[in-house]
Every structure is written in structure tokens, then in C-alpha cells.
Scaffold this motif. Sequence first.
Motif, short mmCIF file in Angstrom:
data_model
loop_
_atom_site.label_atom_id
_atom_site.label_comp_id
_atom_site.label_asym_id
_atom_site.label_seq_id
_atom_site.Cartn_x
_atom_site.Cartn_y
_atom_site.Cartn_z
N LYS A 216 -10.31 -5.96 3.77
CA LYS A 216 -11.59 -5.52 3.24
C LYS A 216 -11.43 -4.60 2.04
CE LYS A 216 -13.93 -6.01 7.68
NZ LYS A 216 -14.65 -5.34 8.79
N SER A 217 -10.26 -4.00 1.93
CA SER A 217 -10.01 -3.14 0.77
C SER A 217 -9.76 -3.95 -0.50
CB SER A 217 -8.80 -2.25 1.04
OG SER A 217 -7.63 -3.05 1.25
N GLY A 218 -9.66 -5.28 -0.35
CA GLY A 218 -9.35 -6.14 -1.49
C GLY A 218 -7.89 -6.51 -1.59
N LYS A 219 -7.05 -5.89 -0.76
CA LYS A 219 -5.63 -6.19 -0.76
C LYS A 219 -5.40 -7.58 -0.20
CE LYS A 219 -1.20 -5.19 -0.96
NZ LYS A 219 -0.50 -4.88 -2.21
N ILE A 220 -4.54 -8.37 -0.88
CA ILE A 220 -4.23 -9.73 -0.46
C ILE A 220 -2.72 -9.87 -0.31
CG2 ILE A 220 -4.25 -12.17 -1.12
CD1 ILE A 220 -6.88 -11.70 -2.51
N ASP B 137 0.83 -1.19 0.00
CA ASP B 137 0.00 0.00 0.00
C ASP B 137 0.87 1.25 0.00
OD1 ASP B 137 -2.26 -1.46 -0.08
OD2 ASP B 137 -3.12 -0.71 1.77
N GLU C 278 -6.37 -11.51 3.71
CA GLU C 278 -7.22 -10.73 2.80
C GLU C 278 -7.85 -9.57 3.57
OE1 GLU C 278 -11.32 -11.19 0.22
OE2 GLU C 278 -10.15 -12.98 0.68
N ASN D 64 -10.05 -8.83 6.61
CA ASN D 64 -11.27 -9.54 6.28
C ASN D 64 -11.18 -11.02 6.65
OD1 ASN D 64 -13.84 -10.02 5.20
ND2 ASN D 64 -13.00 -10.52 3.18
#
Length: 467
Positions: free
Chosen positions: A313-317, A136, A311, A241
Motif C-alpha cells: 500500500k505504500s507503493g513499494k513493489i 525499505d 505490491e 496491497n
Amino acid sequence: MLVFWALLLLQLPSHSFSEPKQNYFAQVGSSVTLHRKMDYSKGAYVRWFFESNGNNILLILKHPKQDMPKKEQLEEWKNRISLSTNYDLIISDLKESDFTDGHFRCEQQTSNDIQRAEYKLNRVRMPLSLTIPAGDELSLSCESDTVQIPTIQWDTPNNKTYTRQKKITEKVTAQYSGSWRCKDQTDPRQVQVSTTVIVIDLTPFPAELYSSISSRSPPLVLPCSLSSAVSLSELERVHLNQARWSFRPLNMSSEQEPYTLLTLSSSSWTHNQTSSQRILLSEKHLKGQDLSTSIPKLTASYRGTYTCQLEFKSGKIISSTLKLELLEVGSSVREKVTIREGDPVNLTCSLGHPTPPGITLKWKHPTTQARFQNHLHIPWAKVSDSGQWTCELTKDSTILTSARINLKIVKVIDAWVYLVSSGVLVFVLILIAVIIVCRKRQAVMYRRRKTRFCCCKNPQVKGFHKT
């Protein structure tokens, strides 16, 4: 009356002067130290004030004849102020009002003069700590709403220097974790602004893990851990998430979705009910930043690729993947079964798929330590071949793993030799028995044919007579 005023004038300091107001930069919730530039004179009084809305509040006083400074019992400043050994003012847990309502003043008074210095706190809106996933964008700003910092320099944990940059924008990795400090090049003490950046990432592990299939092998650990000391509550705070372990078998195509084996729930791994029941991992309770799990008992079905994944919640894995290679040995005869000398034996050793480049598989003889190919055929087993055969998996002369099998080979007399020797022995025994029987019968017949003679009471013709 004139005498009184004369005496009063004599007690006043001969002169006084003030230094220009100094600007200090800090953050709400942090600490700051206001440094005195004046040299301390022995026997001087040191007083620190806070001036706000026309009110002159004495915060702390250092009397020359007292070892400990005296604090004023003010609820707003209670337990937040102290003096250093050089009588600098230390303010902790800075509040919003410390920046907006007024300024600080230091007075140092002796019998000859009085010196004053004023300090203004300027707020820099930088968080005290920041937690972000790896990859990020990190954005830090070292600016004040009131006064501009003259010459900015950044001290960073990755030893990268930023000069004359009020804002920093970087894509971060684990190397960016640590303290980021903004300072003034001319007087670093005046800018006391820093933040602790925690980058959520997974510690890199080898891409391949090698082991062997054995009934006596302990549980195999699949490693996965966070590179920074981040608690699960901290992970949830940055919108985690889900955390999970997934598995892709050796024969599964890349188009298929891997099996989800474990999911994170209440600080523990729990089995996913929809996953393949042939693959079972331990439901280990998590400790610290360790996300590892283990395989209780290895079988060939565990060959494949395992992925530890976070994973957000922003979709970042964020994920860490390792391929599990399992070495398996076999034999044309069952282990713990006695092999006769002269019997053929086949030994096999494989990973369950073609050996990758740079990887070698070799059998090691139990006594001679000689090396043989991984598919070994022994046409005529010898007693000297008995013992523990070891299959070694090596890469660049480094043994990655090994597996063992025991062979017990004994020397056995051929069946025809056994039968001949047994027949001869039986014949001899029968012959001896026949001889013994014949001897006994001859002795009996001899006793029956023998003539008996006697001497009579009534004499007859001289001599012996039959009766």
C-alpha cells in the motif's frame, strides 16, 4: 532479659555488605536474567525481592535444604519468575511496571554474613520483531530513557558489526533477516535487547527458464517464493496491497502493459477475468511462502516473460521475473507416418525467434550420434536414419533442454520393378492356364476318333469286322 538480647545478637550475621546497584536493559514483552555476582556459599539462603513504593515483596526463596526454590503465590508474578542453576533470577514477559515502579534485590545469607545486590531494569524502546519489505529503510535504536548504555555493539545476521552506534539506519535486503542484538561491550549480560527482523523479498531464480513443447510433457512450474518464512497474515499486517502473476508475450512491445493472469485471493491464485484467455495458469492453493504456479500444457503462445509481483500500500513493489524459452521441433513429414527410403526430409528446431548469443541448437542422429545444424535437410532418407532424432539446446556445453521426433523409414521396391514383376507373373499364370486347357481339349478329341471292334456270335469270314 539481658540473656535474651545476648542470644539474639549471637544469631545475627557477623557482618553484611551491599554491592553497587546494577543497571540492566531490556524490552517490554521480552525476558531478562539478573545475574548474581556473589559466589554461592554452601548452606546459604538466596532470596529475591522486588521493592516498590516502600513495599518489600519476596518473590522467590532458595532454602539450602530444599532442592526446589519456593515461589510466593503472587498473582502479578505468577509463572513469570524462576531461578537458574546458579540461582540467577529469570523474569519472562516483562511488563511496563517492572521498569518504572521499583527495583530488584538479591540477598544471600549464611550464618556468618549477608550479601545484598540491587538491580534496576531500564526500558529500551525497541520492538521485539519488525517486518519490512526489501529495499525499505531499517531503523533501530538502542537507547534508554533513564540511563545511557556505556559502550554499544550490535550483532547482526549479515555479520556486519556496528560499534558505538545507538541508532542504525540501513536499506535492507534478504541478508538482513534474522536477529539483531544490542549489547554492552564491557558486560554483554547487562544489555539483553534484541529484535527479529523479517525482510520480505522474493527468492532469486534464474532469469531464463527453458523447456520444450511436447504432448507428453508434464505441467511446467513457474517458481516464486518468499525468501523468509512469512505468513500471509503477516504480509497483510505490513500493508500488502496485492500479489499477482503477469505475462508479456514474446511479440509485445515494452510500451504495452503486460497481461495480469492471476491475483491473490483468500490464500489462492484466481484468474483475472480481463487477462488474455489464451494463457491459463493453474489456480494453485498457496502453502507457506511458496507463490509458485504452473502451466498445464505448453504451446508456442506461452513464450514470453512472466513476473511474480508483490505490491504494498505504500507503493513499494517487489518482483521476480523470468523469461520462458520453449524449444519446438518440426518435420516436413508428419510423425508416425512411414517414409520411403529415398524421400527427402526436412527437420527444424527453433525457439520461435533468433537464437541468442552463446546458445546453440543441434540435431543428434539416432544411431551415429552425429550432430547437425538446427535446420537439417536430408535429400535422400535411408533406413539407417530411422529412430528418435533429438534436438539439443546447449549453453557453454550444458544441455538446457531437448526435444525429440521419431522417423520411420522403410525400403520400398520401385513401382516399375513391381509392375514388371507383376506382369511376368500374370503372363506365366495365363500361359500355364492355356497349356492346361489345350491339353484337355486334345485328350477329348482323341477319344472321339478311336475305332471300336467286336467279336460276333455268328461266325462269318474269319477276321474282325466293323460294326
